[in-house]
Enzyme design. Structure first.
Site, PDB file in Angstrom:
ATOM      1  CG  HIS A  52      -1.810  -0.965   1.262  1.00 31.53           C
ATOM      2  ND1 HIS A  52      -1.789  -2.180   1.121  1.00 31.53           N
ATOM      3  CD2 HIS A  52      -3.327  -0.703   1.459  1.00 31.53           C
ATOM      4  CE1 HIS A  52      -3.064  -2.786   1.165  1.00 31.53           C
ATOM      5  NE2 HIS A  52      -4.183  -1.983   1.501  1.00 31.53           N
ATOM      6  CD  GLU A  86      -5.629   3.590   1.950  1.00 32.74           C
ATOM      7  OE1 GLU A  86      -4.807   3.122   2.748  1.00 32.74           O
ATOM      8  OE2 GLU A  86      -7.029   3.182   2.085  1.00 32.74           O
ATOM      9  CG  ASP A 136      -9.130  -1.506   0.593  1.00 32.75           C
ATOM     10  OD1 ASP A 136      -8.278  -2.190   0.912  1.00 32.75           O
ATOM     11  OD2 ASP A 136      -9.099  -0.054   0.842  1.00 32.75           O
TER      12      ASP A 136
HETATM   13  N1  ADE Z   1      -5.879  -2.657   6.252  1.00 33.79           N
HETATM   14  C1  ADE Z   1      -7.143  -3.110   5.499  1.00 33.79           C
HETATM   15  N2  ADE Z   1      -7.692  -2.058   4.772  1.00 33.79           N
HETATM   16  C2  ADE Z   1      -6.767  -1.381   4.405  1.00 33.79           C
HETATM   17  C3  ADE Z   1      -6.403   0.269   3.877  1.00 33.79           C
HETATM   18  N3  ADE Z   1      -7.602   0.402   2.974  1.00 33.79           N
HETATM   19  N4  ADE Z   1      -5.415   0.729   3.950  1.00 33.79           N
HETATM   20  C4  ADE Z   1      -4.574   0.355   4.862  1.00 33.79           C
HETATM   21  N5  ADE Z   1      -4.362  -0.796   5.527  1.00 33.79           N
HETATM   22  C5  ADE Z   1      -5.792  -1.537   5.439  1.00 33.79           C
HETATM   23 ZN    ZN Z   2      -6.028  -2.139   1.362  1.00 28.97          ZN
END
Ligand code: ADE
Ligand code: ZN
Length: 320
Positions: A185, A188, A266
Site C-alpha cells: 500500500h 493512499e 479493499d
Molecule cells: N488494512 C485494511 N484495509 C486497509 C487500507 N485500505 N489501507 C491500509 N490498511 C488496510
Molecule cells: Zn487495502
C-alpha cells in the site's frame, strides 16, 4: 457482468456484521451490540485510522480454523457472483497472532477455503502491519516461513503516514530471496514519496491504491513507462475520505494517462460494496463507459500473478 481479477482485498475486511455476530456468539466474544443495523451504523469513517480502529476491534471474533474457513468461503461465494475469476487475497497474520490465534489455524482455514473454491483461481498475499514496525515484520515473516508454500507474496498495510516503505527494506529483501511477489500500500493517504520508496527501495511489482501518485508528473511518467499496476479502490477512497466524492476521483485521469489501473473493493463489508458494486458506481457516478470499464477489467488480468496463458484466456472473455 464483467469478468475481473480482484487484487486488493483484505479477507478481514469481508467480515459482514451478520458473520461478526455469528462468530462472536460461537466463540463467546462480547460485542458492544448484536443489533445488525446498529453495527452497520458504526461503519462510518473520517479517515484511514478511524476505520482501522473498528476493523481491529472486530477481529477477536476470529479464533479457530473454522472461523477463517467460513469467512473466506463467504467472500469467495460473493466474489464469484461479482464476476471475479481470480482473487489475490491479503491477510494480516500479526492481528491474529496478537489475538492469540496460532498461525497454523489461520493458514489452515484460509487455504482450506481456497482449496475448496470451484469457480475462482486464488492465492494468498501475507501483509505486514506497517505501524508495528520493521522488527515485528521480520519476526512474522520468519514465523510464516514454515507455511511458505501457502502464500505467493508479501504486502504492507495498516496506518500509512509516518510508516514509510523504506523502513521495511530488509523484510522485502528476505521475501525476494524466497522468490515471493512483492506489493505494498502506498499513496493512499501518504504522498508520492511513499510510492517512489515502494518502487525503488522495496522493489514492488504493484502499488496498492497509489492515487496520490497523480500529484507527481515524474512519477506518473515512470508508472506509465514501466506499466506498474495500481490496484485502485474507489468506494474505499470515498468511505475513508481520501477523495470527497466519487465524482472527484482521479481514476479517469489515471486511465487517460495510460496507467495500468484496475478496480478492487479493499474492505467490502465496511465500504459499501464488492467489486461489482465498485464497477457499477464508476458507471453511474463517474460516467465511465463500457470501453473504459472493459479496459479496467483487462488491466486486472494483466496485473495479476497467474500464468500468462491463463491471463490471456481471462482477458479474451472481456468483450467491449
Ligand atoms: N488494512 C485494511 N484495509 C486497509 C487500507 N485500505 N489501507 C491500509 N490498511 C488496510
Ligand atoms: Zn487495502
Amino acid at each position: 457482468m464483467l469478468p475481473t481479477a480482484e487484487l486488493h482485498i483484505h479477507i478481514e475486511g469481508t467480515l459482514e456484521p451478520e458473520m461478526l455476530v455469528r462468530l462472536a456468539a460461537r466463540n463467546g466474544v462480547k460485542l458492544p451490540t448484536t443489533d445488525i443495523d446498529e453495527l452497520r451504523a458504526r461503519y462510518r469513517f473520517t479517515d484511514l485510522q478511524s476505520f482501522l480502529d473498528l476493523y481491529y476491534a472486530n477481529l477477536p471474533v476470529l479464533r479457530t480454523e473454522q472461523d477463517f474457513y467460513d469467512l473466506t468461503s463467504a467472500y469467495l461465494a460473493r466474489a464469484a457472483q461479482a464476476g471475479v475469476r481470480r482473487a489475490e487475497i491479503f491477510f494480516d497474520p500479526q492481528t491474529h497472532l496478537r489475538n492469540g490465534v496460532p498461525l497454523e489455524a489461520v493458514f489452515a482455514g484460509l487455504s482450506g477455503a481456497l482449496d475448496d473454491a470451484r469457480d475462482i483461481s486464488t492465492d494468498l498475499i501475507l501483509c505486514f502491519l506497517r505501524d508495528l514496525g520493521a522488527d515485528a515484520a521480520e519476526e512474522t515473516f520468519r514465523a510464516a516461513l514454515p507455511f511458505r508454500d501457502r502464500f505467493i507474496g508479501v504486502g504492507l498495510d495498516s496506518a500509512e503516514v509516518g510508516h514509510p516503505p523504506s523502513l521495511f527494506r530488509e523484510v522485502y529483501r528476505m521475501a525476494a530471496a524466497e522468490g515471493l511477489h512483492r506489493v505494498a500500500h502506498a499513496g493512499e493517504e501518504g504522498g508520492p514519496d511513499y510510492v517512489w520508496e515502494a518502487l525503488d527501495v522495496l522493489g514492488v511489482e504493484r502499488i496498492d491504491h497509489g492515487i496520490r501518485a497523480m500529484e507527481d508528473a515524474k512519477l506518473v511518467r515512470r508508472l506509465r513507462e514501466e506499466q506498474v499496476p495500481l490496484t485502485v479502490c474507489p468506494l474505499s477512497n470515498v468511505a475513508l475520505r481520501v477523495v470527497g466524492e466519487l465524482a472527484d476521483h482521479v481514476l479517469p485521469a489515471m486511465l487517460d494517462e495510460g496507467l495500468l489501473v484496475c478496480v478492487n473493493s479493499d474492505d467490502p463489508a465496511y465500504f459499501g460494496g464488492y467489486v461489482d458494486d465498485n464497477f457499477a458506481a464508476l458507471r453511474s457516478e463517474l460516467g465511465l463507459d463500457d470501453q473504459q470499464l472493459a479496459t479496467l477489467a483487462r488491466n486486472s488480468f494483466d496485473a495479476c500473478f497467474a500464468p500468462a496463458e491463463q491471463k490471456a484466456r481471462w482477458k479474451a472473455e472481456v468483450t467491449a
